[in-house]
Design a protein around this motif. Sequence first.
Motif, PDB file in Angstrom:
ATOM      1  N   GLY A   1       0.816  -1.212   0.000  1.00  0.00           N
ATOM      2  CA  GLY A   1       0.000   0.000   0.000  1.00  0.00           C
ATOM      3  C   GLY A   1       0.849   1.261   0.000  1.00  0.00           C
ATOM      4  N   ALA A   2       1.916   1.263   0.789  1.00  0.00           N
ATOM      5  CA  ALA A   2       2.800   2.433   0.838  1.00  0.00           C
ATOM      6  C   ALA A   2       3.490   2.650  -0.499  1.00  0.00           C
ATOM      7  N   MET A   3       3.900   1.567  -1.147  1.00  0.00           N
ATOM      8  CA  MET A   3       4.567   1.710  -2.441  1.00  0.00           C
ATOM      9  C   MET A   3       3.591   2.197  -3.503  1.00  0.00           C
ATOM     10  N   LEU A   4       2.354   1.675  -3.492  1.00  0.00           N
ATOM     11  CA  LEU A   4       1.362   2.134  -4.462  1.00  0.00           C
ATOM     12  C   LEU A   4       0.993   3.592  -4.232  1.00  0.00           C
ATOM     13  N   TRP A   5       0.850   3.979  -2.978  1.00  0.00           N
ATOM     14  CA  TRP A   5       0.525   5.371  -2.668  1.00  0.00           C
ATOM     15  C   TRP A   5       1.665   6.286  -3.105  1.00  0.00           C
ATOM     16  N   CYS A   6       2.894   5.839  -2.861  1.00  0.00           N
ATOM     17  CA  CYS A   6       4.057   6.675  -3.159  1.00  0.00           C
ATOM     18  C   CYS A   6       4.240   6.857  -4.666  1.00  0.00           C
ATOM     19  N   THR A   7       3.873   5.868  -5.439  1.00  0.00           N
ATOM     20  CA  THR A   7       4.031   5.994  -6.891  1.00  0.00           C
ATOM     21  C   THR A   7       2.817   6.612  -7.551  1.00  0.00           C
ATOM     22  N   GLY A   8       1.753   6.817  -6.788  1.00  0.00           N
ATOM     23  CA  GLY A   8       0.554   7.405  -7.344  1.00  0.00           C
ATOM     24  C   GLY A   8      -0.336   6.399  -8.042  1.00  0.00           C
ATOM     25  N   SER A   9      -0.040   5.111  -7.904  1.00  0.00           N
ATOM     26  CA  SER A   9      -0.821   4.088  -8.592  1.00  0.00           C
ATOM     27  C   SER A   9      -2.202   3.886  -7.991  1.00  0.00           C
TER      28      SER A   9
END
Length: 65
Positions: A48-56
């Motif tokens: 979730g943090a990676m998706l949020w950080c990439t804007g996905s």
Amino acid sequence: MGVVALVAAQYLLLDRMGGAFHALMRDEPGACTTVTVLHMICGRLVLGAMLWCTGSCGGTRCSGG
């Protein structure tokens, strides 16, 4: 920084997923323990943090600086 902390915690504290996975595949008891559930929760938080950080996921992109 949060992703690094979660991955480090998983590596250092919750590294029993191999045995749990094999127990699940052999239909043996003990596949779902507190440690395996915590591992799955941390993994989802990292994703979730990676998706949020990439804007996905529709979140804002990380500023990177």
